[in-house]
Design a protein around this motif. Structure first.
Motif, PDB file in Angstrom:
ATOM      1  N   ASN A 192       0.955  -1.040   0.092  1.00 52.99           N
ATOM      2  CA  ASN A 192       0.014  -0.230   0.020  1.00 52.99           C
ATOM      3  C   ASN A 192       0.912   1.246  -0.041  1.00 52.99           C
ATOM      4  O   ASN A 192       1.307   1.387   0.883  1.00 52.99           O
ATOM      5  N   LEU A 193       0.843   1.778  -1.064  1.00 52.48           N
ATOM      6  CA  LEU A 193       1.719   3.162  -1.139  1.00 52.48           C
ATOM      7  C   LEU A 193       0.599   4.285  -1.112  1.00 52.48           C
ATOM      8  O   LEU A 193      -0.256   4.246  -1.940  1.00 52.48           O
ATOM      9  N   VAL A 194       1.131   5.195   0.201  1.00 58.61           N
ATOM     10  CA  VAL A 194       0.489   6.368   0.079  1.00 58.61           C
ATOM     11  C   VAL A 194       0.981   7.652  -0.506  1.00 58.61           C
ATOM     12  O   VAL A 194       1.874   8.101   0.099  1.00 58.61           O
ATOM     13  N   VAL A 195       0.441   8.122  -1.352  1.00 56.92           N
ATOM     14  CA  VAL A 195       0.988   9.185  -2.458  1.00 56.92           C
ATOM     15  C   VAL A 195       0.288  10.329  -2.076  1.00 56.92           C
ATOM     16  O   VAL A 195      -0.829  10.490  -2.167  1.00 56.92           O
ATOM     17  N   LEU A 196       1.282  11.653  -1.777  1.00 55.36           N
ATOM     18  CA  LEU A 196       0.850  12.685  -1.379  1.00 55.36           C
ATOM     19  C   LEU A 196       0.844  13.751  -2.395  1.00 55.36           C
ATOM     20  O   LEU A 196       0.329  14.721  -2.371  1.00 55.36           O
ATOM     21  N   GLN A 197       1.722  13.603  -3.295  1.00 52.51           N
ATOM     22  CA  GLN A 197       2.125  14.531  -4.389  1.00 52.51           C
ATOM     23  C   GLN A 197       2.693  13.666  -5.615  1.00 52.51           C
ATOM     24  O   GLN A 197       3.526  13.001  -5.266  1.00 52.51           O
ATOM     25  N   VAL A 198       2.468  14.158  -6.796  1.00 50.04           N
ATOM     26  CA  VAL A 198       3.085  13.725  -7.864  1.00 50.04           C
ATOM     27  C   VAL A 198       3.423  14.839  -8.809  1.00 50.04           C
ATOM     28  O   VAL A 198       2.738  15.921  -8.858  1.00 50.04           O
ATOM     29  N   ALA A 199       4.928  14.826  -9.112  1.00 52.45           N
ATOM     30  CA  ALA A 199       5.329  16.064 -10.070  1.00 52.45           C
ATOM     31  C   ALA A 199       6.270  15.421 -11.143  1.00 52.45           C
ATOM     32  O   ALA A 199       6.667  14.381 -10.728  1.00 52.45           O
ATOM     33  N   ILE A 200       6.588  16.496 -12.273  1.00 48.04           N
ATOM     34  CA  ILE A 200       7.476  15.988 -13.083  1.00 48.04           C
ATOM     35  C   ILE A 200       8.448  17.491 -13.338  1.00 48.04           C
ATOM     36  O   ILE A 200       7.768  18.406 -13.198  1.00 48.04           O
ATOM     37  N   HIS A 201       9.822  17.036 -13.705  1.00 52.43           N
ATOM     38  CA  HIS A 201      10.726  17.986 -13.727  1.00 52.43           C
ATOM     39  C   HIS A 201      10.989  18.245 -15.208  1.00 52.43           C
ATOM     40  O   HIS A 201      11.456  17.585 -15.860  1.00 52.43           O
ATOM     41  N   HIS A 202      11.076  19.605 -15.269  1.00 56.05           N
ATOM     42  CA  HIS A 202      11.715  20.293 -16.706  1.00 56.05           C
ATOM     43  C   HIS A 202      13.145  19.887 -16.869  1.00 56.05           C
ATOM     44  O   HIS A 202      13.911  20.207 -15.888  1.00 56.05           O
ATOM     45  N   ALA A 203      13.603  19.523 -17.965  1.00 51.53           N
ATOM     46  CA  ALA A 203      15.056  19.149 -18.475  1.00 51.53           C
ATOM     47  C   ALA A 203      15.682  20.229 -18.265  1.00 51.53           C
ATOM     48  O   ALA A 203      17.138  20.370 -17.804  1.00 51.53           O
ATOM     49  N   GLY A 204      15.213  21.791 -18.708  1.00 54.34           N
ATOM     50  CA  GLY A 204      15.983  22.540 -18.721  1.00 54.34           C
ATOM     51  C   GLY A 204      16.165  23.596 -17.384  1.00 54.34           C
ATOM     52  O   GLY A 204      16.752  24.623 -17.510  1.00 54.34           O
ATOM     53  N   GLN A 232      12.576  14.007 -14.952  1.00 54.21           N
ATOM     54  CA  GLN A 232      12.485  13.121 -13.847  1.00 54.21           C
ATOM     55  C   GLN A 232      10.790  13.207 -13.342  1.00 54.21           C
ATOM     56  O   GLN A 232      10.167  13.878 -13.780  1.00 54.21           O
ATOM     57  N   VAL A 233      10.438  12.110 -12.585  1.00 51.49           N
ATOM     58  CA  VAL A 233       9.207  11.939 -12.131  1.00 51.49           C
ATOM     59  C   VAL A 233       9.346  11.872 -10.549  1.00 51.49           C
ATOM     60  O   VAL A 233      10.321  11.141 -10.095  1.00 51.49           O
ATOM     61  N   GLY A 239      11.298   9.308   1.182  1.00 49.11           N
ATOM     62  CA  GLY A 239       9.759   9.338   0.308  1.00 49.11           C
ATOM     63  C   GLY A 239       8.938  10.639   0.958  1.00 49.11           C
ATOM     64  O   GLY A 239       8.149  11.006  -0.043  1.00 49.11           O
ATOM     65  N   SER A 240       9.035  10.792   2.169  1.00 49.01           N
ATOM     66  CA  SER A 240       8.105  11.941   2.566  1.00 49.01           C
ATOM     67  C   SER A 240       8.779  13.322   2.549  1.00 49.01           C
ATOM     68  O   SER A 240       8.063  14.233   3.033  1.00 49.01           O
ATOM     69  N   GLU A 241      10.012  13.452   2.128  1.00 49.36           N
ATOM     70  CA  GLU A 241      10.846  14.543   2.184  1.00 49.36           C
ATOM     71  C   GLU A 241      11.033  15.011   0.798  1.00 49.36           C
ATOM     72  O   GLU A 241      10.260  15.742   0.309  1.00 49.36           O
ATOM     73  N   SER A 242      12.294  14.863   0.357  1.00 50.10           N
ATOM     74  CA  SER A 242      12.382  15.151  -1.063  1.00 50.10           C
ATOM     75  C   SER A 242      11.744  14.427  -2.173  1.00 50.10           C
ATOM     76  O   SER A 242      11.517  14.708  -3.154  1.00 50.10           O
ATOM     77  N   GLY A 243      11.148  13.517  -1.723  1.00 49.16           N
ATOM     78  CA  GLY A 243      10.388  12.311  -2.369  1.00 49.16           C
ATOM     79  C   GLY A 243      11.282  11.192  -3.261  1.00 49.16           C
ATOM     80  O   GLY A 243      12.231  11.391  -3.402  1.00 49.16           O
ATOM     81  N   LEU A 244      10.241  10.229  -3.771  1.00 51.14           N
ATOM     82  CA  LEU A 244      10.821   9.380  -4.488  1.00 51.14           C
ATOM     83  C   LEU A 244      10.933   9.895  -5.920  1.00 51.14           C
ATOM     84  O   LEU A 244      10.211  10.043  -6.660  1.00 51.14           O
ATOM     85  N   LYS A 245      12.200   9.964  -6.568  1.00 51.64           N
ATOM     86  CA  LYS A 245      12.586  10.432  -7.880  1.00 51.64           C
ATOM     87  C   LYS A 245      13.121   9.386  -8.926  1.00 51.64           C
ATOM     88  O   LYS A 245      13.863   8.587  -8.614  1.00 51.64           O
ATOM     89  N   ILE A 246      12.225   9.278  -9.895  1.00 55.33           N
ATOM     90  CA  ILE A 246      12.629   8.376 -10.879  1.00 55.33           C
ATOM     91  C   ILE A 246      13.261   9.279 -12.135  1.00 55.33           C
ATOM     92  O   ILE A 246      12.440  10.078 -12.790  1.00 55.33           O
ATOM     93  N   ILE A 247      14.599   8.745 -12.607  1.00 50.55           N
ATOM     94  CA  ILE A 247      15.450   9.954 -13.445  1.00 50.55           C
ATOM     95  C   ILE A 247      14.889   9.026 -15.078  1.00 50.55           C
ATOM     96  O   ILE A 247      15.247   7.799 -15.061  1.00 50.55           O
ATOM     97  N   GLY A 248      14.996  10.057 -15.809  1.00 48.91           N
ATOM     98  CA  GLY A 248      14.680   9.479 -17.226  1.00 48.91           C
ATOM     99  C   GLY A 248      14.092  10.697 -18.075  1.00 48.91           C
ATOM    100  O   GLY A 248      13.281  11.387 -17.613  1.00 48.91           O
TER     101      GLY A 248
END
Length: 270
Positions: A54-66, A109-110, A134-143
């Motif tokens: 059970n993953l409790v997600v509080l925020q979802v975001a994506i990051h500009h490459a530039g 990034q996601v 996970g609750s601070e800087s968050g889980l970041k997936i690079i790509g």
């Protein structure tokens, strides 16, 4: 890689919204507007080693490459809490994670910010699941991926559960994510039928020694499909129930956007 995996599926769909900060659950798409796109995140698959994740997600975001650094340039897609029970998602089945507007362009990034209330279930008991940062800087997936103006970009984050979830002590579990990013536009599938159809069979799609997708064809269901495979040359491992021999098919070429149909595979009795 162990044959049991889970996956996060991130589908980035181009559609029109006004700004890059729209939180909340997925809803109907508006007409497409030039210069913007909509990020639609989904989840698929789950581990077999535990009964529930059970993953409790509080925020979802994506990051500009530039962006100048990783602290700025984030487009927030969701800010309300969502609990995902990953074990209920198997074999490429997906569930919505987030939907929000983003400017067209390149992203690298996601990020998922997770609650400390995330948990796993083992032998009927529920235990806290710790995700470092996970609750601070968050889980970041690079790509790297692009959201085209007025177009569609879809990305799959294939998450290896067997490598990611660890028991670190008595009743203590930690997640250290191992994730593969797949461009859905460049992915394909392997499909076919099994004979006889009255026995369960597990199939694994293997690329360069890595098992990227596994499905189980239950008794009475001959047709199977292994979706969301990056383009490449695969080996299909076929593991029938007792009284039939294991087999494999090599050099199955999967092309972007295509389905490699093996036809009917006749299983051999022992």
């Amino acid at each position: 890689m162990n044959l049991r995996t889970i996956a996060f599926a991130v589908a980035l769909l181009a559609a029109a919204l006004a700004a890059g900060c729209s939180g909340g659950p997925p809803g109907p798409s508006a007409p497409v507007a030039v210069g913007t796109g909509t990020a639609h995140l989904q989840v698929t698959d789950a581990p077999a080693a535990v009964e529930a994740v059970n993953l409790v997600v509080l925020q979802v975001a994506i990051h500009h490459a530039g962006a100048a650094d990783t602290l700025s340039g984030w487009e927030i897609l969701r800010t309300d809490s969502l609990t995902l029970e990953l074990l209920s998602l198997r074999g490429g089945t997906t569930a919505d994670l987030a939907l929000g507007t983003v400017p067209a362009g390149s992203y690298d990034q996601v990020r998922l910010k997770l609650s400390t209330r995330s948990s796993v279930q083992v032998d009927g008991a529920t235990f806290p699941l710790t995700v470092p940062s996970g609750s601070e800087s968050g889980l970041k997936i690079i790509g790297d991926f692009d959201v085209p103006s007025g177009g569609t970009a879809r990305i799959v984050l294939d998450f290896d559960a067997e490598r990611s979830i660890h028991r670190t002590g008595s009743d203590k579990y930690i997640m250290q994510p191992v994730v593969r990013m797949i461009d859905v536009a460049g992915a394909g599938s392997i499909a076919g039928r099994l004979a006889p159809a009255d026995i369960p069979v597990t199939l694994h799609a293997v690329l360069a020694g890595d098992t990227l997708r596994s499905v189980t064809a239950t008794a009475g269901h001959a047709a199977f499909s292994l979706p969301l495979l990056p383009a490449g040359s695969y080996t299909l491992l076929v593991r029938p129930a007792a009284n039939f021999r294991d087999t494999s098919l090599a050099n199955l070429v999967v092309a972007a956007g295509g389905t490699t149909d093996i036809g009917t595979l006749a299983l051999t009795p022992r």
